[in-house]
Design an enzyme around this catalytic site. Sequence first.
Site, PDB file in Angstrom:
ATOM      1  CD  GLU A  30      -3.738   3.511  -1.280  1.00 15.79           C
ATOM      2  OE1 GLU A  30      -4.505   2.685  -0.758  1.00 15.79           O
ATOM      3  OE2 GLU A  30      -2.735   3.976  -0.710  1.00 15.79           O
ATOM      4  CG  ASP A  72      -1.910   1.116   1.240  1.00 17.27           C
ATOM      5  OD1 ASP A  72      -3.103   0.842   1.059  1.00 17.27           O
ATOM      6  OD2 ASP A  72      -1.493   2.289   1.420  1.00 17.27           O
ATOM      7  CB  ILE A  73       1.047   4.132  -2.320  1.00 18.20           C
ATOM      8  CG1 ILE A  73       1.339   3.225  -3.525  1.00 18.20           C
ATOM      9  CG2 ILE A  73       1.853   5.429  -2.415  1.00 18.20           C
ATOM     10  CD1 ILE A  73       1.019   3.847  -4.864  1.00 18.20           C
ATOM     11  CG  ASN A  78      -4.592  10.931  -5.785  1.00 21.88           C
ATOM     12  OD1 ASN A  78      -4.574  11.149  -6.981  1.00 21.88           O
ATOM     13  ND2 ASN A  78      -4.565   9.732  -5.273  1.00 21.88           N
ATOM     14  CG  ASP A 123      -4.927   7.893 -12.510  1.00 21.43           C
ATOM     15  OD1 ASP A 123      -5.143   7.571 -11.323  1.00 21.43           O
ATOM     16  OD2 ASP A 123      -5.828   8.161 -13.316  1.00 21.43           O
ATOM     17  CG  HIS A 141      -7.503  11.804  -9.216  1.00 15.82           C
ATOM     18  ND1 HIS A 141      -7.819  10.479  -9.375  1.00 15.82           N
ATOM     19  CD2 HIS A 141      -7.879  12.133  -7.957  1.00 15.82           C
ATOM     20  CE1 HIS A 141      -8.367  10.036  -8.275  1.00 15.82           C
ATOM     21  NE2 HIS A 141      -8.434  11.027  -7.395  1.00 15.82           N
TER      22      HIS A 141
END
Length: 321
Positions: A229, A185-186, A193, A202, A198
């Site tokens: 994410e 998980d980031i 973001n 991405d 966004h």
Amino acid sequence: MKILIIDDSKSSRMLLENFLFNFGYKNVHLTSSFKEARAFLEENDDVDLILMDILMPVIDGIEATRILKADSKFVNIPIISVSASDTIDSLDKAFEAGAIDYINKPINKVELRARVRSVLRLKQERDTRIKREKELEELTKKYKLMSGIDGLTGIPNRRSFDEQLAEEWSRANREKWAISLLMIDIDFFKKYNDYYGHVQGDNCLKEVSRIINTKLKRPGDMLARYGGEEFVIILPNTDSKGAALMGENIRAAVESMQLEHKKSGVSDYITVSIGAASGIPTSNLTPQDLIKAADKALYCAKEDSRNCVKVDNTINIIKAS
Ligand code: GH3
Ligand code: MG
Ligand code: MG
């Protein structure tokens, strides 16, 4: 073809309607002011053409055109300006406001027919094109989903992951070997973001998935996008030691990409937290238990310092007790 006439003069409206009727256009609606026309347009989203008188009290045709063209609901309806004054000035203004064509009063029948026809043909071609593009987009989406690929990153999606895990789980059960899962998980990605937008978010997801993929060496290893994410890796025939090693490799690789993240609470760069779980399948365990354990380990990594790897190798012990 649905045509809307906006003209404050009754005789003008009737004349236009009459001409159009004779050309074969039977679906023609008459309104005497912009206010009335607007109410009609709100109720009818299938108008193909507007014939707009320029000289009208309260809101004139130029202003009305401008208002419609500024509204995304109406911007695609072509407007032909109709006016008694054929000065260059009002013609200029009509085009500037967004009219597609222009016709003078008194109405010349042949001219009217030619203009209405050509504008409607353009509109129809446009509608067909948009419809085709939409269909194609839907098809592409469906195809990607069917093929089990995540549209953004190009790696397997959640569904592929579920299928693959079930398969690898049975194999591990048969072979009596360990299977491991890494949940990645980031860190502080919401802040990323919010700060970078966004689109860049991405791009970051693409970069992270790309670098992780380069760290998988065995043909049975599989990286998938688990959710927004979150990524997940299946490592068949791998025990908790191997999983910890892989996890650390991946954590370090992401960090050393040095993707700037000014709002991260743990680093100047994008980092990931990783939870690993390992176990040998038994009859009282399911793949879900492995996922849960990896999730728990990931939670510990987040609780601890983030940008780190935590291993949970307790799944067999928990279930045995
Ligand atoms: P933590 O370090 O605790 O993981 O914090 P976080 O902000 O990364 O975690 P949280 O789960 O609160 O936020 C995840 C964010 O990821 C929410 C959303 O802004 C972002 N996100 C999820 N999916 C996508 C996606 O497909 N594209 C982009 N650009 N952002 C996404
Ligand atoms: Mg996160
Ligand atoms: Mg998350």
